[in-house]
Design a protein around this motif. Structure first.
Motif, short mmCIF file in Angstrom:
data_model
loop_
_atom_site.label_atom_id
_atom_site.label_comp_id
_atom_site.label_asym_id
_atom_site.label_seq_id
_atom_site.Cartn_x
_atom_site.Cartn_y
_atom_site.Cartn_z
N GLY A 105 40.90 47.12 35.01
CA GLY A 105 42.36 46.96 34.94
C GLY A 105 42.89 47.19 33.54
O GLY A 105 43.93 47.85 33.35
N ASP A 106 42.20 46.64 32.53
CA ASP A 106 42.64 46.82 31.15
C ASP A 106 42.55 48.29 30.73
O ASP A 106 43.43 48.80 30.05
N GLU A 107 41.47 48.96 31.14
CA GLU A 107 41.28 50.37 30.78
C GLU A 107 42.28 51.28 31.49
O GLU A 107 42.70 52.29 30.93
N LEU A 108 42.66 50.92 32.70
CA LEU A 108 43.54 51.78 33.50
C LEU A 108 44.95 51.19 33.63
O LEU A 108 45.65 51.48 34.59
N ARG A 109 45.36 50.37 32.69
CA ARG A 109 46.65 49.69 32.76
C ARG A 109 47.82 50.65 32.99
O ARG A 109 48.68 50.42 33.82
N GLU A 110 47.84 51.75 32.27
CA GLU A 110 48.93 52.72 32.42
C GLU A 110 48.97 53.28 33.84
O GLU A 110 50.03 53.39 34.45
N THR A 111 47.83 53.63 34.38
CA THR A 111 47.74 54.17 35.74
C THR A 111 48.17 53.11 36.76
O THR A 111 48.94 53.40 37.68
N ILE A 112 47.68 51.88 36.60
CA ILE A 112 48.04 50.80 37.52
C ILE A 112 49.54 50.54 37.48
O ILE A 112 50.18 50.41 38.52
N ASP A 113 50.10 50.48 36.29
CA ASP A 113 51.55 50.25 36.18
C ASP A 113 52.34 51.37 36.84
O ASP A 113 53.34 51.12 37.51
N LYS A 114 51.89 52.60 36.66
CA LYS A 114 52.59 53.74 37.27
C LYS A 114 52.51 53.67 38.80
O LYS A 114 53.51 53.88 39.49
N LEU A 115 51.35 53.34 39.33
CA LEU A 115 51.17 53.29 40.78
C LEU A 115 51.94 52.13 41.41
O LEU A 115 52.49 52.28 42.50
N THR A 116 52.00 51.00 40.75
CA THR A 116 52.63 49.82 41.34
C THR A 116 54.11 49.68 41.01
O THR A 116 54.77 48.80 41.54
N ARG A 117 54.62 50.54 40.18
CA ARG A 117 56.03 50.47 39.77
C ARG A 117 56.98 50.62 40.96
O ARG A 117 58.01 49.97 41.03
N THR A 118 56.64 51.48 41.91
CA THR A 118 57.56 51.79 43.00
C THR A 118 57.17 51.17 44.33
O THR A 118 57.90 51.33 45.30
N SER A 119 56.04 50.49 44.39
CA SER A 119 55.58 49.95 45.67
C SER A 119 54.90 48.60 45.46
O SER A 119 54.19 48.41 44.48
N THR A 120 55.13 47.67 46.39
CA THR A 120 54.46 46.37 46.30
C THR A 120 53.11 46.39 47.00
O THR A 120 52.29 45.51 46.76
N LEU A 121 52.90 47.34 47.88
CA LEU A 121 51.61 47.47 48.56
C LEU A 121 51.04 48.86 48.33
O LEU A 121 51.78 49.82 48.35
N PRO A 122 49.78 48.97 48.13
CA PRO A 122 48.82 47.90 48.08
C PRO A 122 48.92 47.11 46.77
O PRO A 122 49.29 47.66 45.74
N MET A 123 48.60 45.83 46.85
CA MET A 123 48.54 45.00 45.65
C MET A 123 47.20 45.28 44.97
O MET A 123 46.19 45.43 45.64
N ILE A 124 47.25 45.35 43.66
CA ILE A 124 46.01 45.53 42.89
C ILE A 124 45.71 44.19 42.22
O ILE A 124 46.49 43.71 41.40
N ILE A 125 44.62 43.59 42.63
CA ILE A 125 44.21 42.28 42.13
C ILE A 125 43.04 42.47 41.17
O ILE A 125 42.06 43.12 41.51
N GLU A 126 43.17 41.90 39.99
CA GLU A 126 42.12 42.02 38.98
C GLU A 126 41.37 40.70 38.86
O GLU A 126 41.99 39.65 38.69
N VAL A 127 40.05 40.78 38.97
CA VAL A 127 39.20 39.59 38.90
C VAL A 127 38.19 39.76 37.77
O VAL A 127 37.87 40.88 37.38
N PRO A 128 37.67 38.64 37.23
CA PRO A 128 36.63 38.76 36.21
C PRO A 128 35.36 39.38 36.81
O PRO A 128 35.10 39.24 38.00
N ASP A 129 34.60 40.06 35.97
CA ASP A 129 33.31 40.57 36.42
C ASP A 129 32.23 39.53 36.09
O ASP A 129 32.55 38.39 35.75
#
Length: 106
Positions: free
Chosen positions: A56-80
């Motif tokens: 999630g940290d590495e792909l923050r820009e991509t995640i923000d772009k994908l989730t900006r216009t849609s609430t689903l699917p939700m992207i949940i980030e968990v510890p490894d």
């Protein structure tokens, strides 16, 4: 959209979620492959995509772009397996604020 969950993470995390009953898991070790897989999964019929905080940290820009216009699917980030990451913001809190309009206060 059906209620389905996918996991995109390191192999150990994917294995853990599969043992917990999540059927769809994609182990990745390369951030370029993780980005490509995330973009593919976002276009498919998933309600939740689980990934690790590191991805999630590495792909923050991509995640923000994908989730900006849609609430689903939700992207949940968990510890490894190495534990939680130190973060300036809380992605789960931001997700809750965006989806239901309520800010979570600690």
């Amino acid at each position: 959209m059906k209620s389905s969950i996918a996991v995109i993470a390191d192999p150990d995390t994917v294995t853990g979620f599969k043992l917990g009953g999540i059927k769809t898991g994609y182990p990745v070790e390369d951030m370029n492959k993780a980005k490509t897989r995330l973009e593919e999964l976002f276009k498919q019929d998933f309600s939740i995509i689980i990934t690790t905080e590191k991805i999630g940290d590495e792909l923050r820009e991509t995640i923000d772009k994908l989730t900006r216009t849609s609430t689903l699917p939700m992207i949940i980030e968990v510890p490894d397996k190495t534990g939680p990451s130190e973060r300036a913001t809380d992605p789960i809190g931001e997700l809750i604020k965006r989806v239901i309009g309520v800010e979570m206060v600690k």
